[in-house]
Motif scaffolding. Structure first.
Motif, PDB file in Angstrom:
ATOM      1  N   LYS A 179      73.325 -78.719  17.580  1.00  0.00           N
ATOM      2  CA  LYS A 179      73.940 -79.856  17.238  1.00  0.00           C
ATOM      3  C   LYS A 179      75.162 -80.007  17.055  1.00  0.00           C
ATOM      4  O   LYS A 179      76.012 -80.925  17.389  1.00  0.00           O
ATOM      5  CB  LYS A 179      73.210 -80.035  15.666  1.00  0.00           C
ATOM      6  CG  LYS A 179      73.798 -81.501  15.008  1.00  0.00           C
ATOM      7  CD  LYS A 179      73.192 -81.840  13.742  1.00  0.00           C
ATOM      8  CE  LYS A 179      73.510 -83.294  13.155  1.00  0.00           C
ATOM      9  NZ  LYS A 179      72.958 -83.237  11.900  1.00  0.00           N
ATOM     10  N   ARG A 208      76.582 -80.986  20.437  1.00  0.00           N
ATOM     11  CA  ARG A 208      76.587 -82.357  20.861  1.00  0.00           C
ATOM     12  C   ARG A 208      78.034 -83.189  20.604  1.00  0.00           C
ATOM     13  O   ARG A 208      78.200 -83.933  20.996  1.00  0.00           O
ATOM     14  CB  ARG A 208      75.439 -82.818  20.322  1.00  0.00           C
ATOM     15  CG  ARG A 208      74.144 -82.374  20.470  1.00  0.00           C
ATOM     16  CD  ARG A 208      73.807 -82.667  22.019  1.00  0.00           C
ATOM     17  NE  ARG A 208      72.555 -82.110  22.154  1.00  0.00           N
ATOM     18  CZ  ARG A 208      71.870 -82.337  23.559  1.00  0.00           C
ATOM     19  NH1 ARG A 208      72.295 -82.911  24.296  1.00  0.00           N
ATOM     20  NH2 ARG A 208      70.693 -81.689  23.643  1.00  0.00           N
ATOM     21  N   ASN A 209      78.928 -82.399  19.823  1.00  0.00           N
ATOM     22  CA  ASN A 209      79.907 -83.017  18.999  1.00  0.00           C
ATOM     23  C   ASN A 209      81.289 -82.441  19.777  1.00  0.00           C
ATOM     24  O   ASN A 209      82.446 -82.630  19.435  1.00  0.00           O
ATOM     25  CB  ASN A 209      80.138 -82.750  17.766  1.00  0.00           C
ATOM     26  CG  ASN A 209      79.072 -83.466  16.792  1.00  0.00           C
ATOM     27  OD1 ASN A 209      79.354 -84.555  16.370  1.00  0.00           O
ATOM     28  ND2 ASN A 209      77.818 -83.003  16.492  1.00  0.00           N
ATOM     29  N   ILE A 261      75.524 -89.363  29.281  1.00  0.00           N
ATOM     30  CA  ILE A 261      74.122 -89.540  28.835  1.00  0.00           C
ATOM     31  C   ILE A 261      73.829 -88.325  28.205  1.00  0.00           C
ATOM     32  O   ILE A 261      73.348 -88.266  27.017  1.00  0.00           O
ATOM     33  CB  ILE A 261      73.418 -89.619  30.064  1.00  0.00           C
ATOM     34  CG1 ILE A 261      73.400 -90.933  30.726  1.00  0.00           C
ATOM     35  CG2 ILE A 261      71.779 -89.110  29.523  1.00  0.00           C
ATOM     36  CD1 ILE A 261      72.789 -90.995  31.913  1.00  0.00           C
ATOM     37  N   ARG A 272      75.772 -86.604  25.814  1.00  0.00           N
ATOM     38  CA  ARG A 272      76.491 -86.783  24.628  1.00  0.00           C
ATOM     39  C   ARG A 272      75.656 -88.091  24.045  1.00  0.00           C
ATOM     40  O   ARG A 272      76.393 -88.377  22.944  1.00  0.00           O
ATOM     41  CB  ARG A 272      77.865 -87.146  24.803  1.00  0.00           C
ATOM     42  CG  ARG A 272      78.608 -85.685  25.383  1.00  0.00           C
ATOM     43  CD  ARG A 272      80.042 -85.493  25.166  1.00  0.00           C
ATOM     44  NE  ARG A 272      80.397 -84.446  25.464  1.00  0.00           N
ATOM     45  CZ  ARG A 272      81.101 -84.150  26.687  1.00  0.00           C
ATOM     46  NH1 ARG A 272      81.586 -85.252  27.383  1.00  0.00           N
ATOM     47  NH2 ARG A 272      81.757 -83.371  27.005  1.00  0.00           N
ATOM     48  N   GLY A 273      74.706 -88.563  24.596  1.00  0.00           N
ATOM     49  CA  GLY A 273      73.941 -89.610  23.522  1.00  0.00           C
ATOM     50  C   GLY A 273      74.177 -91.002  23.899  1.00  0.00           C
ATOM     51  O   GLY A 273      74.093 -91.917  23.136  1.00  0.00           O
ATOM     52  N   LEU A 274      75.052 -91.328  25.218  1.00  0.00           N
ATOM     53  CA  LEU A 274      75.492 -92.622  25.421  1.00  0.00           C
ATOM     54  C   LEU A 274      74.536 -93.550  26.403  1.00  0.00           C
ATOM     55  O   LEU A 274      74.017 -92.761  27.364  1.00  0.00           O
ATOM     56  CB  LEU A 274      76.759 -92.771  25.898  1.00  0.00           C
ATOM     57  CG  LEU A 274      77.881 -92.249  25.139  1.00  0.00           C
ATOM     58  CD1 LEU A 274      79.181 -92.586  25.853  1.00  0.00           C
ATOM     59  CD2 LEU A 274      78.085 -93.049  23.705  1.00  0.00           C
ATOM     60  N   GLY A 332      82.386 -90.004  26.128  1.00  0.00           N
ATOM     61  CA  GLY A 332      81.382 -90.103  25.171  1.00  0.00           C
ATOM     62  C   GLY A 332      82.103 -89.823  23.546  1.00  0.00           C
ATOM     63  O   GLY A 332      81.228 -89.891  22.743  1.00  0.00           O
ATOM     64  N   ASN A 377      83.228 -87.695  21.731  1.00  0.00           N
ATOM     65  CA  ASN A 377      82.898 -86.404  20.929  1.00  0.00           C
ATOM     66  C   ASN A 377      83.843 -86.087  20.135  1.00  0.00           C
ATOM     67  O   ASN A 377      85.369 -86.103  20.582  1.00  0.00           O
ATOM     68  CB  ASN A 377      82.610 -85.392  21.791  1.00  0.00           C
ATOM     69  CG  ASN A 377      83.504 -85.262  23.119  1.00  0.00           C
ATOM     70  OD1 ASN A 377      83.526 -86.270  24.040  1.00  0.00           O
ATOM     71  ND2 ASN A 377      84.154 -84.137  23.287  1.00  0.00           N
TER      72      ASN A 377
END
Length: 393
Positions: free
Chosen positions: A132, A135-136, A161, A163-165, A210, A212
């Motif tokens: 986790k 991811r940041n 992607i 990084r969750g976008l 992203g 972060n």
């Protein structure tokens, strides 16, 4: 297939050896003054005297006593490394080769398990929740980690992607980063066809796409020409808002210009930490007055030095080359500068001075001064470290 492999195993957890080894951490032989100072108070006298509003920006990257000891040699690569980087802040992380910078970054990114201490990425523990925390985090390594046959846009989409976008948010982030990179017209060009400077900018863009909150830049301008370096500086400045950025570099001017705080490490230990002004005030060598003379005669420089000693007795001759003369002034002589320089102005013709100017201590001088300290002397007499290095004048 390669993309699926990377996405499935990002952030490469299964490729890392997570075996923990219990090691006894030996005590350090001496204590530097900065070991016991509260890092948020490390500001210059001018900053302390100014009524500055307390910084309430969130801490996005926090290194808490990070320590790394290699089991095979029991050598301390990193010892009790502590610092904090707030939102919108850039930390210049400086040190000579082998000082422990790369080891510290490896622990921060979770690729190397710390022997002691912990690090927090956006308040997430690297030790307790490595996946986790990553991811940041975005990292730009010293080398260009790109695929030469993949377009610039697809690089940014891929890491966005990860990084969750998705959807509109992803498109907007990629388009914004392409503009910041400075070559949106090349977005469909294979990355392998970019120039060296453009590849470095792309790597930094990949680390930042992203949104972060934490970015680590490992010597991002290494090997770049002056123009490319400044273009990369602009990219970093444009994308610093809302982020904590950790920057390593061997260019002192780069650290001075970009960094809000500067950390100097030596032998795996935090040797000095604070704003550029703070470090120059605490560890600086004073002021340098440079003279351009009308003649190269030795008696002229002797007369000038004698004139200066009437006001500042401990001024020192640094160099004399032809008609150029340099004199070092101690930091505590500032109060005498007004009368001294007034006297020099009135005696330009008499002293054969064409012009003169004053320079403050540079960050490079501070860095060299700290890196070249005689640590054996401090080991033999630990109290001497606090007396000598802890002086604030």
């Amino acid at each position: 297939f390669f993309y699926l492999f990377v996405a499935a195993y990002y952030p490469f957890t299964n490729l890392i050896n997570n075996t923990k080894t219990e090691i006894i951490i030996p005590d350090d032989l001496f204590v530097f003054p900065c070991d016991n100072e509260e890092i948020d108070t490390m500001v210059s006298a001018a900053e302390r005297n100014a009524k500055v509003i307390v910084d309430d920006r969130p801490v996005l990257l926090h290194s808490d006593e990070l320590t790394q000891i290699y089991p095979t040699t029991a050598a301390k690569a990193v010892s009790s490394m502590s610092f904090r980087i707030r939102s919108g802040e850039i930390l210049g992380f400086l040190g000579s080769n082998g000082a422990g910078k790369s080891t510290t970054m490896a622990m921060l990114s979770g690729t190397l398990s710390p022997t002691g201490g912990d690090a927090f990425i956006n308040n997430i523990s690297v030790r307790d929740n490595k996946e986790k925390a990553r991811r940041n985090l975005g990292i730009a390594f010293q080398t260009d980690v790109i695929w030469p046959d993949v377009s610039i846009r697809n690089h940014l989409i891929f890491f966005g992607i990860l990084r969750g976008l998705f959807g509109k948010e992803l498109t907007q982030a990629v388009d914004a980063m392409l503009e910041d990179l400075g070559f949106p017209e090349k977005q469909y060009t294979p990355a392998g066809k970019l120039s060296g400077g453009q590849k470095r900018r792309l790597c930094v863009g990949i680390a930042m796409v992203g949104q972060n909150p934490v970015v680590i830049l490992d010597e991002p301008t290494s090997g770049l020409d002056p123009v490319s370096r400044r273009q990369l500086w602009e990219l970093i400045q444009k994308n610093r808002e809302g982020r904590a950025i950790m920057l390593t570099t061997h260019f002192m001017d780069e650290a001075d210009i970009l960094s809000d705080k500067i950390a100097i490490v030596r032998d795996g230990r935090m040797r000095a930490y604070g704003s550029s002004d703070y470090l120059k005030h605490k560890f600086g060598l004073g002021y340098l007055v440079r003279f351009s003379l009308a003649t190269a005669k030795t008696e002229v420089s002797d007369r000038i030095l004698s004139f200066i000693h009437q006001s500042v007795s401990d001024a020192e001759l640094v160099s004399k080359a032809g008609t150029e003369l340099a004199v070092r002034m101690p930091k505590d002589a500032v109060q005498k500068f007004s009368s001294l320089f007034g006297g020099l102005e009135d005696s330009l013709g008499e002293l054969n001075i064409k012009s003169f100017g004053i320079e403050t201590t540079t960050l490079e001088e501070v860095f060299i001064n700290l890196i070249n300290e005689d640590l054996d002397m401090y080991k033999e007499n630990p109290s001497l470290a606090s007396r000598m290095i802890g002086a604030t004048r």
